[in-house]
Enzyme design. Structure first.
Site, mmCIF file in Angstrom:
data_model
loop_
_atom_site.group_PDB
_atom_site.id
_atom_site.type_symbol
_atom_site.label_atom_id
_atom_site.label_comp_id
_atom_site.label_asym_id
_atom_site.label_seq_id
_atom_site.Cartn_x
_atom_site.Cartn_y
_atom_site.Cartn_z
ATOM 1 N N THR A 16 30.153 35.325 45.110
ATOM 2 C CA THR A 16 29.039 35.114 46.044
ATOM 3 C C THR A 16 27.700 35.514 45.465
ATOM 4 O OG1 THR A 16 30.430 35.339 47.992
ATOM 5 C CG2 THR A 16 28.118 35.862 48.289
ATOM 6 N N ASP A 64 34.726 30.846 42.329
ATOM 7 C CA ASP A 64 34.947 31.654 43.531
ATOM 8 C C ASP A 64 36.212 32.446 43.216
ATOM 9 O OD1 ASP A 64 36.063 32.429 46.119
ATOM 10 O OD2 ASP A 64 34.529 31.127 46.978
ATOM 11 N N SER A 65 36.153 33.746 43.357
ATOM 12 C CA SER A 65 37.277 34.557 42.870
ATOM 13 C C SER A 65 38.553 34.323 43.666
ATOM 14 C CB SER A 65 36.924 36.042 42.844
ATOM 15 O OG SER A 65 37.003 36.613 44.121
ATOM 16 N N SER A 66 38.466 33.576 44.757
ATOM 17 C CA SER A 66 39.715 33.276 45.468
ATOM 18 C C SER A 66 40.616 32.366 44.631
ATOM 19 C CB SER A 66 39.436 32.676 46.852
ATOM 20 O OG SER A 66 38.386 31.772 46.810
ATOM 21 N N THR A 96 34.011 38.988 45.445
ATOM 22 C CA THR A 96 34.623 40.170 46.068
ATOM 23 C C THR A 96 36.058 39.922 46.527
ATOM 24 O OG1 THR A 96 33.810 39.628 48.288
ATOM 25 C CG2 THR A 96 32.390 41.002 46.884
ATOM 26 N N ASP A 97 36.420 38.654 46.771
ATOM 27 C CA ASP A 97 37.738 38.417 47.388
ATOM 28 C C ASP A 97 38.888 38.977 46.556
ATOM 29 O OD1 ASP A 97 36.756 37.287 49.674
ATOM 30 O OD2 ASP A 97 36.942 35.224 48.984
ATOM 31 N N GLN A 285 53.511 49.776 54.221
ATOM 32 C CA GLN A 285 52.524 48.910 54.863
ATOM 33 C C GLN A 285 51.320 49.710 55.328
ATOM 34 O OE1 GLN A 285 54.063 46.291 57.836
ATOM 35 N NE2 GLN A 285 55.762 45.649 56.549
ATOM 36 N N CYS A 286 51.483 51.026 55.463
ATOM 37 C CA CYS A 286 50.339 51.864 55.849
ATOM 38 C C CYS A 286 49.409 51.963 54.650
ATOM 39 C CB CYS A 286 50.793 53.275 56.213
ATOM 40 S SG CYS A 286 52.022 53.335 57.505
HETATM 41 N N1 ASP Z 1 34.723 33.963 48.014
HETATM 42 C C1 ASP Z 1 33.801 34.824 47.285
HETATM 43 C C2 ASP Z 1 34.467 35.190 45.979
HETATM 44 O O1 ASP Z 1 35.357 35.984 45.967
HETATM 45 C C3 ASP Z 1 33.493 36.034 48.101
HETATM 46 C C4 ASP Z 1 32.510 36.998 47.472
HETATM 47 O O2 ASP Z 1 32.198 36.973 46.312
HETATM 48 O O3 ASP Z 1 32.029 37.873 48.243
HETATM 49 O O4 ASP Z 1 34.117 34.667 44.943
#
Ligand code: ASP
Length: 347
Positions: A16, A64-66, A96-97, A285-286
């Site tokens: 992002t 996009d890191s997803s 961030t993902d 899972q906690c």
């Molecule tokens: N979908 C974005 C990613 O992981 C989300 C982010 O960077 O905040 O690339």
């Protein structure tokens, strides 16, 4: 300020922080080095003057890191290995993902690194009003300039977390990351990076530099599965995932302090997978705390089936560690031994 030290290397992978609006939604934008250097000019002169110098490099595919997968972690570790000698620290700009996944994988691949590797990202694009991107990048640069930091870390919203302990915890808030089972390595205090004494790998356990860069691609797609229990889960459902021929390891997310339903068929599937040489492991899972398999009678089945405790590892750490160990040329016994040992402060 750091004129006598080699500069830092900033590696941009996407995410992002570098994105721009497109007709299909936010997507990685171009010319991020120019955009970043322009944005840094907006800092107050004294703040700007005290920033470390850096060279900039973008990965061939900014994403996009997803969409990141183990092959991307492997390429990134190789890139760092190739360049790190010429730099006093590395900053990685990442979505961030899956930031915590990349951070944990790098921690295993760059074991023993004797300089800072700091990953960061942002919840908003660099150019959007009130974005957190510039603050996060500035903080990451300042921590990456500290020679006392000798491990893979994640900087976000004023906090420095051990990379192999970090998790994304918020979908929208700017303090998006947490470190449930290990304290912060440092914090920004009045604009200065402060490392907390005694918490870093530099102080203990780091040992000699011993990068391990096994070939994750050779394992084939998804050699490790992650199975979170739910009330009523059946042996057949677990077996469908676990007994697949392509699966070589599994992470079970079990109840509380290390428990599972009293279901002999389910335990039998776990024991069969173990008997076939698969690495079968468990965490809770906690999100907070460790497991102690066998403390309750309800956990005895896991012990009987040979399931290994992941202690207080995050799911990210346990999964990337399994992939890492499976890619290394080790005997089954050594893989098990290393899984149960803390390799880089992950448990
Ligand atoms: N979908 C974005 C990613 O992981 C989300 C982010 O960077 O905040 O690339």
């Amino acid at each position: 300020m750091h004129a006598s030290r080699p500069p830092l290397l900033v590696i941009y992978t996407g995410g992002t922080l570098g994105m721009v609006e497109t007709p299909h939604g936010l997507a990685p934008g171009e010319h991020f080095e120019t955009r970043l250097r322009n944005a840094l000019k907006s800092l107050a002169p004294a703040q700007r003057a005290s920033l470390p110098d850096f060279d900039f490099l973008a990965t061939p595919r900014t994403i996009d890191s997803s969409s990141a997968c183990p092959a991307d972690w492997q390429s990134l570790a190789a890139l760092i290995e190739n360049h790190q000698q010429a730099y006093s620290g590395i900053v990685i700009l990442h979505g961030t993902d899956t930031l915590s996944w990349t951070a944990t994988s790098l921690a295993f691949q760059l074991q023993g690194i004797d300089k800072p590797v700091v990953l960061t990202g942002a919840m908003h694009p660099l150019e959007s009003r009130g974005s957190d991107a510039l603050n996060n990048i500035e903080g990451a640069l300042r921590f990456a300039a500290l020679p006392a930091l000798q491990e893979v870390a994640l900087y976000f919203a004023g906090c420095l977390l051990r990379g192999v302990r970090a998790r994304k915890w918020q979908t929208q808030a700017e303090d998006a990351f947490t470190s449930p089972n290990y304290p912060l390595l440092g914090e920004m205090v009045d604009g200065l990076p402060v490392l907390y004494p005694g918490r870093g790998l530099g102080d203990h356990q780091r040992g000699a530099q011993r990068f391990e860069l096994p070939d994750y691609r050779a394992l084939g797609p998804s050699p490790v599965v992650r199975i979170a229990l739910w009330p009523g889960i059946t042996a057949r459902q677990v077996g469908a995932l676990l007994l697949d021929d392509t699966v070589k390891g599994a992470l079970l997310e079990v109840w509380g302090g290390g428990n599972i339903a009293d279901d002999p068929a389910l335990i039998e599937v776990l024991a069969q997978a173990n008997g076939e040489g698969k690495l079968v492991t468990a965490i809770s899972q906690c999100p907070y705390g460790r497991i102690d398999i066998g403390a309750y009678a309800a956990g005895q089945g896991l012990a009987d089936a040979g399931v290994m405790s992941g202690d207080d590892m995050t799911p990210e750490a346990a999964m990337t560690k399994l992939i890492h160990l499976l890619a290394k040329p080790l005997s089954d016994a050594d893989r098990k031994r290393q899984f149960l040992t803390s390799l880089t402060g992950e448990r």
